[in-house]
Design an enzyme around this catalytic site. Structure first.
Site, PDB file in Angstrom:
ATOM      1  N   SER A  53     -49.536  46.948 -13.753  1.00 41.73           N
ATOM      2  CA  SER A  53     -49.188  46.690 -14.612  1.00 41.73           C
ATOM      3  C   SER A  53     -48.231  44.991 -14.597  1.00 41.73           C
ATOM      4  O   SER A  53     -47.705  44.144 -15.048  1.00 41.73           O
ATOM      5  CB  SER A  53     -49.196  47.031 -16.015  1.00 41.73           C
ATOM      6  OG  SER A  53     -48.592  47.836 -16.483  1.00 41.73           O
ATOM      7  N   ASP A  91     -47.417  53.990  -9.330  1.00 36.12           N
ATOM      8  CA  ASP A  91     -48.637  52.949  -8.953  1.00 36.12           C
ATOM      9  C   ASP A  91     -49.071  52.848  -7.861  1.00 36.12           C
ATOM     10  O   ASP A  91     -48.215  51.837  -6.746  1.00 36.12           O
ATOM     11  CB  ASP A  91     -48.984  51.594  -9.545  1.00 36.12           C
ATOM     12  CG  ASP A  91     -50.217  52.402 -10.962  1.00 36.12           C
ATOM     13  OD1 ASP A  91     -50.776  53.874 -11.205  1.00 36.12           O
ATOM     14  OD2 ASP A  91     -49.794  51.555 -11.957  1.00 36.12           O
ATOM     15  N   LYS A 121     -49.405  56.908  -8.858  1.00 38.90           N
ATOM     16  CA  LYS A 121     -50.982  57.340  -9.469  1.00 38.90           C
ATOM     17  C   LYS A 121     -51.669  57.035  -8.589  1.00 38.90           C
ATOM     18  O   LYS A 121     -52.124  55.186  -8.520  1.00 38.90           O
ATOM     19  CB  LYS A 121     -50.524  56.882 -10.546  1.00 38.90           C
ATOM     20  CG  LYS A 121     -51.675  56.290 -11.750  1.00 38.90           C
ATOM     21  CD  LYS A 121     -51.829  56.435 -13.109  1.00 38.90           C
ATOM     22  CE  LYS A 121     -50.695  55.032 -13.830  1.00 38.90           C
ATOM     23  NZ  LYS A 121     -52.445  54.375 -13.463  1.00 38.90           N
ATOM     24  N   GLU A 123     -55.896  55.286  -8.922  1.00 37.76           N
ATOM     25  CA  GLU A 123     -57.453  54.951  -9.857  1.00 37.76           C
ATOM     26  C   GLU A 123     -58.556  55.349  -9.020  1.00 37.76           C
ATOM     27  O   GLU A 123     -58.597  55.057  -8.017  1.00 37.76           O
ATOM     28  CB  GLU A 123     -57.745  53.177 -10.187  1.00 37.76           C
ATOM     29  CG  GLU A 123     -56.415  52.713 -11.346  1.00 37.76           C
ATOM     30  CD  GLU A 123     -56.264  51.339 -11.331  1.00 37.76           C
ATOM     31  OE1 GLU A 123     -57.700  50.716 -11.141  1.00 37.76           O
ATOM     32  OE2 GLU A 123     -55.228  50.756 -11.808  1.00 37.76           O
ATOM     33  N   GLU A 190     -57.731  55.908 -19.494  1.00 35.49           N
ATOM     34  CA  GLU A 190     -57.008  54.207 -20.670  1.00 35.49           C
ATOM     35  C   GLU A 190     -58.839  53.944 -20.950  1.00 35.49           C
ATOM     36  O   GLU A 190     -59.406  53.903 -20.737  1.00 35.49           O
ATOM     37  CB  GLU A 190     -56.583  53.469 -19.048  1.00 35.49           C
ATOM     38  CG  GLU A 190     -56.620  52.382 -19.922  1.00 35.49           C
ATOM     39  CD  GLU A 190     -56.189  50.702 -18.883  1.00 35.49           C
ATOM     40  OE1 GLU A 190     -55.425  50.942 -18.020  1.00 35.49           O
ATOM     41  OE2 GLU A 190     -55.781  50.062 -19.827  1.00 35.49           O
TER      42      GLU A 190
HETATM   43  O1  KIV Z   1     -50.406  50.425 -14.948  1.00 34.40           O
HETATM   44  C1  KIV Z   1     -49.507  50.513 -15.949  1.00 34.40           C
HETATM   45  O2  KIV Z   1     -49.352  50.121 -16.615  1.00 34.40           O
HETATM   46  C2  KIV Z   1     -50.726  52.078 -15.881  1.00 34.40           C
HETATM   47  C3  KIV Z   1     -50.734  51.922 -17.672  1.00 34.40           C
HETATM   48  C4  KIV Z   1     -51.472  51.108 -18.584  1.00 34.40           C
HETATM   49  C5  KIV Z   1     -51.903  52.888 -17.802  1.00 34.40           C
HETATM   50  O3  KIV Z   1     -51.380  51.954 -14.868  1.00 34.40           O
END
Ligand code: KIV
Length: 272
Positions: A53, A91, A121, A123, A190
């Protein structure tokens, strides 16, 4: 179940498992830079997510897709330098793990080595199984992410609630169980119906952390800039604003400009 909060000097993936067992909710927030990560850590947040994000809130892109691996490493390294207690999860950005599992492993290793982060993390469910397994085999902890997965926004077409229909809910439950079975240490859900998220949290042994997924899960995550009220534009139902920094910052900056122009700043005490 005890709700008394045990104090942990350093949060690890094992701490999170213990917290779920003890019924203690997990707090997670995003951070992308040294200064704010330090504040988020000092305030006692259990998990800091260096989220993709950053593509939206830091770089101003419309989606999370453009952010690169090197940009994520830059953000993650800045965060790691500030954090003393929280578990730092990064991420894997779009395009760094979907092509094949070898590329996924290379991306995860690069992030871990270059930033010093504690986990990654990514997806997706069954379609990413091989990539996740390969990363886990290398000893890198993986947090899953199901439901609304913003890297697939052009497939979904909108940011509306996911898994309202039975077929999608069934696949989400299967994917969640598979992610636990192969060894993910936690899962983000989410923007899905609260009853579905609660069911997943009850059926899984690993912690389930929700964003727009109701209160029946094991923890909550929000984007820091959203919960601090840095912008007035993004107002989904699930967002609680804990501050109005948009007003605070614009007022301070506007006062500074006025003071400079009126020669009120600097005064005699503010010079050498
Ligand atoms: O990138 C991010 O901020 C996220 C959250 C919304 C869980 O993946």
């Amino acid at each position: 179940m005890s709700t008394a909060k045990k104090s942990y000097s350093r949060v690890t993936t094992h701490t999170l498992a213990e917290m779920k067992q003890n019924g203690e909710k997990i707090s997670m927030l995003t951070a992308y830079d040294y200064t704010l990560a330090g504040l988020v850590d000092q305030a006692g947040t259990d998990v800091i997510l260096v989220g993709d994000s950053a593509s939206n809130v830091i770089a101003g892109h419309e989606t999370t897709l453009p952010i690169t691996l090197d940009e994520m490493i830059y953000h993650a390294s800045s965060v790691i330098r500030a954090v003393k207690r929280a578990l730092v999860v990064v991420d894997l950005p779009f395009g760094t793990y979907q092509a094949d599992s070898k590329e996924a492993l290379r991306s995860a290793i690069k992030i871990m080595k270059a930033s010093g982060a504690h986990a990654v993390k990514l997806e997706g469910g069954n379609e990413e199984r091989q990539s996740i397994e390969r990363i886990l085999q290398a000893g890198i902890p993986v947090m899953g992410h199901l439901g609304l997965t913003p890297q697939s926004i052009y497939k979904f077409g909108t940011y509306t609630v996911r898994a309202k229909e039975e077929a999608e809910a069934k696949k989400l439950i299967e994917d969640a169980k598979m992610l636990e079975e192969i060894g993910c240490f936690a899962l983000v859900l989410e923007k899905i119906p609260a009853h579905l998220a609660e069911r997943v949290a009850q059926e899984l042994h690993i912690p389930v952390i929700g964003i727009g997924a109701g209160g029946g899960v094991d923890g909550q995550v929000l984007v820091l800039h959203d919960m601090l009220g840095m912008s007035k534009e993004f107002s989904p139902r699930f967002l609680r604003r804990y501050a109005d920094l948009h007003t605070v910052i614009t007022a301070a900056v506007s006062q500074y400009s006025k003071d400079v122009k009126s020669k009120n700043f600097p005064n005699e005490k503010e010079q050498y």
